[in-house]
Design a protein around this motif. Sequence first.
Motif, mmCIF file in Angstrom:
data_model
loop_
_atom_site.group_PDB
_atom_site.id
_atom_site.type_symbol
_atom_site.label_atom_id
_atom_site.label_comp_id
_atom_site.label_asym_id
_atom_site.label_seq_id
_atom_site.Cartn_x
_atom_site.Cartn_y
_atom_site.Cartn_z
ATOM 1 N N SER B 42 27.466 42.048 39.128
ATOM 2 C CA SER B 42 27.520 41.421 40.509
ATOM 3 C C SER B 42 26.795 40.243 40.783
ATOM 4 O O SER B 42 27.197 39.498 41.334
ATOM 5 N N ASP B 157 35.240 41.791 42.363
ATOM 6 C CA ASP B 157 34.375 42.494 42.128
ATOM 7 C C ASP B 157 34.473 44.076 41.924
ATOM 8 O O ASP B 157 34.742 44.545 43.188
ATOM 9 N N GLU B 158 34.835 44.591 40.806
ATOM 10 C CA GLU B 158 35.323 45.759 40.790
ATOM 11 C C GLU B 158 36.158 46.190 41.809
ATOM 12 O O GLU B 158 36.460 47.009 42.482
HETATM 13 MG MG MG Z 1 28.183 45.806 40.776
#
Ligand code: MG
Lengths: 275, 349
Positions: B42, B157-158
């Motif tokens: 991240s 992000d995810e």
């Molecule tokens: Mg992360």
Amino acid sequence: MTANFRSMPVIALLTIVSLPLVIMYVFTLVDTFTNTEPGSLVPNEFTTEHWRFLWSPDVGRGSVWVATVNTFIFASTTALIVTSISVTAAYALSRLDFPARRFFLSGIIILHAFPTITLIIAIFLILQWLGLFDTLIGVIIVKTALELPFGIWIMKGFYDTVPWEIEMAGVQDGASRFMVWHKLVLPQVQPGLAALLIFSFLSGWSEFLLPLVLAPGSDSQVLSTYLAYFLLDDSLEVDFNLFKSVGLFYAVPVILIYLVFQKKLMNIYGGGSKG
Amino acid sequence: MQLKLKNFTKTFDSTTVIDGMDLTVNDGEMMALLGPSGCGKSTTLFTICGIHRMNGGTLHFGDREVSNLPSQQRNVGVVFQNYALYPHMDIRDNIAFPLRVQKLDSTTIARKVKEIAELVHIPELLDRRPAQLSGGQQQRVALARALVRKPDVLLLDEPLANLDAKLRLEMRSEIRRIQLETGITAILVTHDQVEAMSMCDRIALMKDGKIVQLSEPSEMYNNPSNVFVAGFLGNPPISFVKAQVQGDDFGFGNNRVAVAPGLKFRVGGALQLGIRPEHFGPQFGRDVQGKISFVENQGREDLYNVTLENGVVIRSIQPAGTRLKLGETVSWGVSSENVLTFDLQGARL
Ligand SMILES: [Mg+2]
Ligand SMILES: Nc1ncnc2c1ncn2[C@@H]1O[C@H](COP(=O)(O)OP(=O)(O)O)[C@@H](O)[C@H]1O
């Protein structure tokens, strides 16, 4: 039906406990429009004489209308200033990483917990030195300053519940920090804003100590000090029904505001908006 | 547009989270940043979009250096894990927000919103509020909002972490379809190897702020550069066995596995073998003896743990058939040409 039935005992208990209060309120209302023989409980005549303070200026100290206007100016100005400063200061405290942020945060809590009465002499001296003693502006400034920690703290709580990703998404979408705050974050703390505005208005409306000490003159008096005069002035014989009428007159706006805005006020205790 | 990170370093306070990372994502490519939680995925993503500032190194989008530009001037679309939709706006306004910021006229905005809504298959949802949508639909809106102003790169992000298993499967292919249809350069951050392998052209596998290996999914699976990579990819995971080269065989305990011809001149002495579960079973001979210590029926397949005499466990996966019982002794074989060899420090031989 069964649910109602099961809550009957609770309702009964609550009724009994709150009965004295209700009776008191009813009697207050009745007393303001009636006269009662000494020693009797039942009123014997209807009268409007206890409300004479509304039209004859020589009843209390100064005009009740001047006091009403003053109270209104006092309460709404403090509410507006407190809310507008809180809404920006709280954002900074919640989101921006500026020097001495922790110091400010703990400072706010301490200030909030500080008893006003211990500051009153210092404030009195400062106002006198500034030439703001016995003016409405002086009390407004002091009240605002004392109310701010609470407002900032409440608003910070609301800002803290807004996910930071929303702001980052806004920045990625090309918006400036100010636009992000204004268009994306502010709408989400709006319930807090409304609640704080009403709350600080009510707090200003019921403020007694500051006007009593800092604006004692009759030109700058507010309703709370106008009301207290009937009790505090030794030269007057206390007329309780008159006192009750003035009290009712003073309380009616508060009751109305509570009735109209109770949902919004609940937000302050609910702790913020849902994301 | 090509994205190029060079010698990128990021520190928080005094801890170095990313240390001298180089990463190039080609134009139109979808790159996975894969790695365990806390390895800095991240952080890398948020640095690329400008939320974090770099402590060292450079970032280029095509020929344009953006290392020191604020987010607003980078033209990056980001999809956050929790979607970060604006709750007080309807879907139309959510998607239109980046265009409103650019002060486009309302007919252009309406047209672009309509186009992008059709691309992500949500034209019928435009008048709803985010709270009225399912997770998958919110995800589509987030994609639409990130893509509507045609960013140079798309960062995710995810994106699938908050979805249930079925939706995850659906959105996996949907995100890939949208990425291919728009031809956008994309980076997908995930800790799920299946997502990385199924959605992306290449995978950058990270550990402790460094890229350990960067290759295509099948290459990374078949040719891991060290034990970390080999162990991270594959489910059920690969088994590691300490062994000794003995003539033409790897020996461990009383068991032997033939050294594949291609390996003969590269190995010797003590080493570690990496055996994937699909390369251990009765179909590969009967040189390895052990007891079944774990059985799991996965419907289509059976999963076994076989404990050897010396206590080493090797996993095996086989098509469901006659089920073996716990404690049964088996003599199975290892597919010798598929055995991976590592030195004792974990590097591939
Ligand atoms: Mg992360
Ligand atoms: N804002 C921050 N301040 C301090 N440390 C951080 C911050 N953000 C991330 N870290 C640290 O950096 C490391 C990598 O975090 P992150 O990039 O979020 O990992 P992940 O690969 O799980 O996304 C973690 O050890 C985390 O604790």
